[in-house]
Design an enzyme around this catalytic site. Structure first.
Site, PDB file in Angstrom:
ATOM      1  N   TYR A  92      53.030 -20.472  -9.098  1.00 32.00           N
ATOM      2  CA  TYR A  92      53.174 -19.383  -8.140  1.00 32.00           C
ATOM      3  C   TYR A  92      54.374 -19.658  -7.239  1.00 32.00           C
ATOM      4  O   TYR A  92      54.761 -20.815  -7.018  1.00 32.00           O
ATOM      5  CB  TYR A  92      51.960 -19.294  -7.226  1.00 32.00           C
ATOM      6  CG  TYR A  92      50.717 -18.674  -7.784  1.00 32.00           C
ATOM      7  CD1 TYR A  92      50.727 -17.413  -8.372  1.00 32.00           C
ATOM      8  CD2 TYR A  92      49.487 -19.331  -7.669  1.00 32.00           C
ATOM      9  CE1 TYR A  92      49.554 -16.832  -8.839  1.00 32.00           C
ATOM     10  CE2 TYR A  92      48.314 -18.753  -8.133  1.00 32.00           C
ATOM     11  CZ  TYR A  92      48.349 -17.508  -8.717  1.00 32.00           C
ATOM     12  OH  TYR A  92      47.196 -16.930  -9.167  1.00 32.00           O
ATOM     13  N   ASN A 136      46.934 -14.943  -4.078  1.00 31.61           N
ATOM     14  CA  ASN A 136      45.651 -15.586  -3.788  1.00 31.61           C
ATOM     15  C   ASN A 136      45.895 -17.081  -3.556  1.00 31.61           C
ATOM     16  O   ASN A 136      46.397 -17.463  -2.519  1.00 31.61           O
ATOM     17  CB  ASN A 136      44.645 -15.325  -4.908  1.00 31.61           C
ATOM     18  CG  ASN A 136      43.236 -15.108  -4.378  1.00 31.61           C
ATOM     19  OD1 ASN A 136      43.022 -14.190  -3.593  1.00 31.61           O
ATOM     20  ND2 ASN A 136      42.293 -15.914  -4.808  1.00 31.61           N
ATOM     21  N   ALA A 137      45.500 -17.930  -4.515  1.00 34.40           N
ATOM     22  CA  ALA A 137      45.909 -19.343  -4.536  1.00 34.40           C
ATOM     23  C   ALA A 137      45.467 -20.139  -3.322  1.00 34.40           C
ATOM     24  O   ALA A 137      46.033 -21.178  -3.021  1.00 34.40           O
ATOM     25  CB  ALA A 137      47.435 -19.461  -4.693  1.00 34.40           C
ATOM     26  N   GLU A 138      44.412 -19.666  -2.633  1.00 39.39           N
ATOM     27  CA  GLU A 138      43.931 -20.357  -1.439  1.00 39.39           C
ATOM     28  C   GLU A 138      45.035 -20.524  -0.400  1.00 39.39           C
ATOM     29  O   GLU A 138      45.050 -21.495   0.353  1.00 39.39           O
ATOM     30  CB  GLU A 138      43.296 -21.709  -1.794  1.00 39.39           C
ATOM     31  CG  GLU A 138      42.004 -21.603  -2.555  1.00 39.39           C
ATOM     32  CD  GLU A 138      42.176 -21.168  -4.002  1.00 39.39           C
ATOM     33  OE1 GLU A 138      41.659 -20.094  -4.364  1.00 39.39           O
ATOM     34  OE2 GLU A 138      42.836 -21.889  -4.770  1.00 39.39           O
ATOM     35  N   ASN A 195      48.291 -10.354  -9.373  1.00 43.95           N
ATOM     36  CA  ASN A 195      47.363 -11.449  -9.622  1.00 43.95           C
ATOM     37  C   ASN A 195      45.928 -10.947  -9.493  1.00 43.95           C
ATOM     38  O   ASN A 195      45.555 -10.399  -8.451  1.00 43.95           O
ATOM     39  CB  ASN A 195      47.583 -12.583  -8.613  1.00 43.95           C
ATOM     40  CG  ASN A 195      46.743 -13.798  -8.927  1.00 43.95           C
ATOM     41  OD1 ASN A 195      47.044 -14.531  -9.866  1.00 43.95           O
ATOM     42  ND2 ASN A 195      45.679 -14.015  -8.166  1.00 43.95           N
ATOM     43  N   GLU A 196      45.160 -11.126 -10.582  1.00 43.59           N
ATOM     44  CA  GLU A 196      43.742 -10.745 -10.557  1.00 43.59           C
ATOM     45  C   GLU A 196      43.542  -9.349  -9.950  1.00 43.59           C
ATOM     46  O   GLU A 196      42.692  -9.138  -9.087  1.00 43.59           O
ATOM     47  CB  GLU A 196      42.924 -11.794  -9.799  1.00 43.59           C
ATOM     48  CG  GLU A 196      42.940 -13.154 -10.447  1.00 43.59           C
ATOM     49  CD  GLU A 196      42.233 -14.236  -9.666  1.00 43.59           C
ATOM     50  OE1 GLU A 196      41.907 -15.277 -10.256  1.00 43.59           O
ATOM     51  OE2 GLU A 196      42.011 -14.046  -8.450  1.00 43.59           O
ATOM     52  N   TYR A 261      36.317 -19.142 -13.826  1.00 43.41           N
ATOM     53  CA  TYR A 261      35.928 -20.373 -13.131  1.00 43.41           C
ATOM     54  C   TYR A 261      34.421 -20.577 -13.302  1.00 43.41           C
ATOM     55  O   TYR A 261      33.649 -20.433 -12.358  1.00 43.41           O
ATOM     56  CB  TYR A 261      36.319 -20.291 -11.649  1.00 43.41           C
ATOM     57  CG  TYR A 261      37.812 -20.312 -11.446  1.00 43.41           C
ATOM     58  CD1 TYR A 261      38.462 -21.487 -11.074  1.00 43.41           C
ATOM     59  CD2 TYR A 261      38.584 -19.181 -11.674  1.00 43.41           C
ATOM     60  CE1 TYR A 261      39.837 -21.520 -10.927  1.00 43.41           C
ATOM     61  CE2 TYR A 261      39.958 -19.202 -11.532  1.00 43.41           C
ATOM     62  CZ  TYR A 261      40.578 -20.375 -11.157  1.00 43.41           C
ATOM     63  OH  TYR A 261      41.947 -20.409 -11.016  1.00 43.41           O
ATOM     64  N   GLU A 299      44.237 -18.508 -16.284  1.00 43.24           N
ATOM     65  CA  GLU A 299      43.705 -19.478 -15.327  1.00 43.24           C
ATOM     66  C   GLU A 299      42.331 -19.885 -15.811  1.00 43.24           C
ATOM     67  O   GLU A 299      41.476 -19.036 -16.043  1.00 43.24           O
ATOM     68  CB  GLU A 299      43.546 -18.889 -13.917  1.00 43.24           C
ATOM     69  CG  GLU A 299      44.800 -18.672 -13.133  1.00 43.24           C
ATOM     70  CD  GLU A 299      44.501 -18.185 -11.709  1.00 43.24           C
ATOM     71  OE1 GLU A 299      43.486 -18.623 -11.127  1.00 43.24           O
ATOM     72  OE2 GLU A 299      45.273 -17.360 -11.201  1.00 43.24           O
ATOM     73  N   TYR A 365      42.189 -30.500  -5.070  1.00 45.96           N
ATOM     74  CA  TYR A 365      41.468 -29.610  -5.969  1.00 45.96           C
ATOM     75  C   TYR A 365      40.616 -30.358  -6.993  1.00 45.96           C
ATOM     76  O   TYR A 365      40.050 -29.750  -7.898  1.00 45.96           O
ATOM     77  CB  TYR A 365      42.443 -28.664  -6.686  1.00 45.96           C
ATOM     78  CG  TYR A 365      41.838 -27.321  -7.054  1.00 45.96           C
ATOM     79  CD1 TYR A 365      41.596 -26.368  -6.075  1.00 45.96           C
ATOM     80  CD2 TYR A 365      41.506 -27.009  -8.364  1.00 45.96           C
ATOM     81  CE1 TYR A 365      41.040 -25.137  -6.399  1.00 45.96           C
ATOM     82  CE2 TYR A 365      40.955 -25.779  -8.698  1.00 45.96           C
ATOM     83  CZ  TYR A 365      40.723 -24.850  -7.712  1.00 45.96           C
ATOM     84  OH  TYR A 365      40.172 -23.632  -8.039  1.00 45.96           O
TER      85      TYR A 365
END
Length: 1011
Positions: A92, A136-138, A195-196, A261, A299, A365
């Protein structure tokens, strides 16, 4: 028995193939619903991608350059990913970090991708670019800049003010990515817009995407195409419902991918595997959604994260550990995944406030590569076994997935077998797992399968196969080992390679104590054991059958030109498959036509090349390590490791061997509590002399925020350009004598805190929790106020980052700062509010470290967190020994020199602890850790969980002067001191990594407009 065996095999095959039709080979660009390709270097059919005309399994790891702000270390991470056997990296870019100031996209220094692309090319990894604009990606606001949050249009809608806001960033990043495409000699082979993007409020799954949603996707794609991007686009559909798949119309992408996930996120209970997201029919879903493209998982869970008040990343590493990798990843192979990206493979750090409120500073992570770039987690090795097997198994890429059926092929209903049938090849693959994939028990079974020599039940020489708890295995039939047919093997293939003089070396492995068996055609010479013992060899019909029980000691067999190594899984972990360089344009990229070497070599081997009579290796060791060349395409007599010639010998079976000697280096690290620390008050705002004339007056009578404000003016921080770090408010009023309480409803995100003063009087703090995003409270005033006198409330709020969001919810806009307030005896309009965040807000001054690295505290606004501030006038005070005696904020600074030995990678971390005996070390307090100007730690003493903060070389100067500063915010009246703060080293690694150049570290200078 033979007829029963035939019926069992036929029944199993019928169940398996029922919904698994074979596809004829055709190129998807010939499909009626496929748009014309813009290039011919990256193509595909329904089975896999082709890169430069070669069919490739894309095995990728996620790695974000912005989470490791030392460009000189990117190559190190790339090499560790390449050594896994991967051939790609997905990444990203964070719009919010690159365009913090509207219209000014920063693309130099640590924000430049040039070195990222160069390092990927040198390491031999293709890249999947994911520029968003939403990621997103936290990350805070999912990568959306703070200035976009105050626009009226819904984020990720077709609102003109939102779409136009993305233009400058997407045009800039699009051009950068386009320049690095494979068509221009670069590593980028795929690009993902958005994204998503799979839901919208009040829109059902069957109605999504609406025309509006399609326009948003099409707009992002057009931005990239207009910038020159010609490689295929791909979507990551986290609903697995076919959204934006080829042929779906406006907004469709070239390739369809999903993300998932299934292990979820309960790092506090890592041994409890969730079951409700475990996939069982993805091969059918993909055929329904996108039958002309390969099955792509853009992902898939490589770890997990936790938040404030939770557990450390170690729990997340246990949740998605080597066992989970064996079970859930292999389950994906059973569906025929051919583009597979693991999120994350290297996580890095949420330095400089870049993360969202749901995570702390570490973004380790629980990934295969730790935050400080180490590879000791067992799942790193497990992923290496899997990736290398798939790399040398071209039959997998065209195989047709069948159905996983309990009891099929084994007669044991506790075991599920999923076949992948050869489609144009004779090879079949069988994936075995427990029917209850969470099972921790063991099961015994025999495997009944069809081979080129007839139907067989394995093992043929007696005994049974075993499946341990939380395990899964590949069994194979008629597997091509470079021209030799492996009729079957219950042991798993790690790799095989072509040696010199037409030799082939095959490496098989299994778990300790397991019984395994393989078979070779009888036209080969009888296999002989040349190393090890306790191997049973017998002729069965037209095959040689070999059986053994896995032990720590390896066995080596030879059958003519075929050499087979039988390994314990943990011994296989020590083996490395290194590609030798090829001619351009392949060079260091993966290719099925490349030559390789197999070397047993301990902790890490990075690269290999052969010159004259030597094999050159680069790698890392953490103990004295023997090296052994298991296979090489030519004979040589010398080994050179990291540029040093080693004394080489030949083993009993003729392999070249040598030893790398490891000597722990002498390391001298400073004792932080003994250093000379300088101190300055970082909350002068509560002094009677303080003048807030330079602060931002909160006079807006409107907001575009979805939450309406309740006072006469809006107090939301984002509306005034302050988006991270910390916030300070000052509310002025004239007393009338009727004041007895104040009500404040504050927002900072989960884990936030606040402290409140009336003039110089401390009124108390909300110390935070792992649940509250906001906190409303009434605060009693301690004494009667003097009518007619001016007073001021000072409110300090920790900003933990904005939320992420599902599309259309505008959750990321939820305001930070003061939401509501009231003062007894007063109208709301009696209070006149000002605020500050980082100096300049969106017009931030430190372009080097980005828009979120600083907060509102006085020392940060002055730039004192940067190297070489004017500390000569500051008083001496030690945050570890002395600290603060009352509520407030202190800022402490010191310097020290390091002189660490060359040739070693020595991970360093700052470690906080509250084990000191002083009572003030156990109070509620918060610290920020600045290292050479970069904020690399946010420590919350009473909430945690993080106490150890890795800081990479390049932020720390390993051979030079370092400036370290700590802000100490005491939230209780008795004050606080840091119970302990140490600089600690992990095991030094004798390394072939390239010493990084320091990240840019501009120092302090007087700041314009500082207050």
């Amino acid at each position: 028995m033979k007829s029963l065996l035939k019926r069992l095999i036929a029944l199993a095959a019928a169940y398996s193939v029922a919904a698994a039709p074979s596809f004829s080979h055709h190129s998807s660009q010939d499909a009626a619903n496929k748009r014309e390709l813009l290039q011919d270097l990256v193509t595909w059919d329904q089975h896999s991608l082709f890169v430069r005309g070669e069919r490739l399994m894309i095995f990728s790891g996620e790695f974000h350059p912005f989470r490791l702000p030392v460009p000189g270390l990117w190559f190190d991470v790339f090499q560790k990913i390449k050594s896994l056997g991967f051939n790609a990296v997905s990444f990203y870019t964070d719009w919010g970090l690159m365009e913090g100031n509207p219209g000014h996209v920063v693309t130099d220094g640590i924000w430049s991708l040039d070195e990222f692309f160069t390092a990927a090319r040198e390491a031999g990894l293709y890249l999947i670019a994911r520029p968003g604009p939403y990621i997103n990606a936290e990350t805070s606001a999912g990568g959306i800049p703070g200035w976009v949050l105050r626009r009226k249009g819904i984020i990720r809608s077709n609102s003109e003010d939102y779409l136009r806001a993305t233009d400058t960033y997407m045009a800039t990043l699009g051009k950068i990515i386009a320049k690095a495409q494979i068509t221009n000699g670069g590593p980028v082979i795929l690009v993902q817009p958005e994204n998503e993007y799979t839901t919208w409020p009040n829109v059902s799954e069957s109605e999504f995407p609406t025309t509006m949603n399609q326009e948003v996707m099409a707009y992002a794609e057009k931005q990239l195409r207009d910038a020159g991007v010609v490689v295929p686009t791909v979507v990551n559909d986290n609903k697995n419902l076919g959204y934006f798949a080829p042929g779906t119309g406006l907004g469709e992408t070239d390739l369809y991918g999903i993300d998932a996930y299934p292990m979820r996120y309960d790092c506090g209970n890592p041994y409890v595997w969730p079951t409700y997201r475990f996939p069982r029919d993805w091969q059918h879903e993909h055929r329904n959604h996108s039958p002309t493209t390969p099955f792509a998982i853009m992902e898939f869970q490589g770890g997990s994260g936790d938040g404030w008040g939770g557990v450390t990343e170690d729990g997340c590493a246990i949740l998605v550990n080597n066992e989970a990798v064996r079970v859930v990843y292999k389950n994906n192979y059973g569906f025929g995944v051919r583009v597979f990206n693991i999120y994350m493979t290297y996580g890095g750090t949420n330095w400089g406030n870049l993360g969202y409120y749901g995570g702390y500073t570490s973004y380790d992570y629980g990934a295969a590569i730790t935050e400080d770039r180490q590879i000791w987690r067992e799942k790193y090795s497990e992923e290496k076994l899997q990736a290398n097997f798939l790399k040398v198994s071209p039959a997998y890429l065209t195989s047709t997935p069948g159905n996983g059926v309990n009891g099929s092929y084994t007669g044991n209903k506790d075991i599920t077998v999923t076949p992948l049938f050869g489609n144009g090849t004779t090879t079949n693959l069988y994936l075995v797992r427990h029917a209850d994939f969470t099972s921790t028990g063991s099961a015994q079974y025999n495997l009944s399968i069809s081979t080129s020599v007839g139907n067989v039940t394995i093992p043929q020489l007696g005994g049974s196969l075993s499946l341990n708890g939380r395990d899964s295995k590949f069994h194979i039939t008629d597997y091509d080992v470079g021209g030799f047919n492996l009729i079957y093997s219950s042991a798993e293939v790690f790799t095989w390679a072509k040696g010199d003089n037409k030799k082939r070396v095959l490496v098989l492995y299994g778990g300790a104590g397991e019984l395994h068996e393989f078979a070779l055609p009888k036209h080969l010479p009888r296999p002989t054991v040349v190393e090890g013992s306790y191997v049973k060899i017998a002729k069965q019909g037209s095959a040689w059958v070999v059986q053994w029980e896995v032990a720590a000691q390896r066995r080596v067999l030879r059958a003519g030109k075929l050499e087979i190594h039988l390994l314990w899984r943990n011994d296989a972990y020590q083996h490395w498959v290194l590609e030798l360089p090829a001619k351009q344009p392949i060079a260091n990229y993966s290719s099925p036509s490349k030559e390789t070497v197999i070397v047993k070599g301990g902790y890490l081997l990075r690269s290999a090349w052969i010159t004259d009579n030597d094999l050159h290796l680069t790698g890392d060791v953490n103990v004295t390590t023997p090296l052994e060349v298991i296979s090489a395409p030519k004979r040589f007599d010398g080994i050179v490791f990291n540029g040093q010639s080693l004394k080489s010998t030949r083993s009993k079976i003729g392999n070249l061997a040598a030893t790398v000697h490891y000597q722990p280096p002498a390391i001298s690290l400073p004792d932080l509590k003994r250093l000379d620390w300088k101190y300055i008050d970082s909350l002068p705002e509560i002094s009677t002399e303080y003048n807030d004339e330079g602060w931002t007056p909160l006079t807006n009578t409107y907001t575009n925020n979805t939450r309406e404000f309740t006072g006469p003016t809006c107090l939301y921080a984002d509306d005034y350009g302050y988006h991270g770090g910390s916030l300070i408010y000052r509310g002025h009023f004239t007393a009338n004598g009727d004041e007895s309480w104040v009500f404040l409803n504050t927002s900072g995100g989960v884990g936030f805190a606040n402290s409140v003063w009336l003039n110089q009087t401390f009124l108390g703090s909300w110390t935070g929790s792992g649940r509250n995003m906001t906190y409303p409270r009434n605060i009693s005033l301690p004494h009667e106020l003097s009518p007619g006198e001016p007073y001021v409330f000072t409110v300090v709020i920790d900003h933990m980052g904005q939320d992420e969001e599902a599309p259309g919810t505008d959750a990321i806009k939820f305001p930070r700062g003061i939401l509501d307030y009231a003062l007894s005896g007063h109208e709301l309009s009696d209070l006149r509010w000002k605020m500050t965040g980082n100096l300049g807000g969106e017009q931030y001054q430190d372009l080097t470290r980005g828009p979120l690295n600083e907060g509102a505290m006085y020392a940060e606004r002055q730039g004192y967190h940067l190297p070489s501030p004017p500390t000569s006038s500051w008083k001496s005070s030690n945050p570890i020994k002395e600290g603060l005696t009352g509520a407030g904020i202190g800022f402490y600074a010191t310097s020290f020199s390091l002189d660490l030995p060359e040739g070693y990678d020595i991970p360093l971390s700052f470690r906080f602890n509250n084990s000191a005996s002083a009572a003030r070390s156990g109070t509620s307090y918060r610290c920020q850790l600045f290292v050479n100007g970069y904020q690399f730690g946010k420590y919350v003493n009473d909430l945690g969980p993080q106490t150890k903060f890795p800081v990479p070389e390049g932020i720390l100067n390993y051979n030079g002067v370092n400036y370290v500063a700590v802000s100490l915010w005491a939230l209780e009246s008795q004050g606080a001191l840091i119970g302990g703060l140490d600089l600690v080293a992990s095991t030094p690694i004798l390394s072939g990594y390239r010493k990084p150049a320091p990240a840019p570290q501009p120092g302090w200078k007087p700041r314009r407009g500082a207050y």
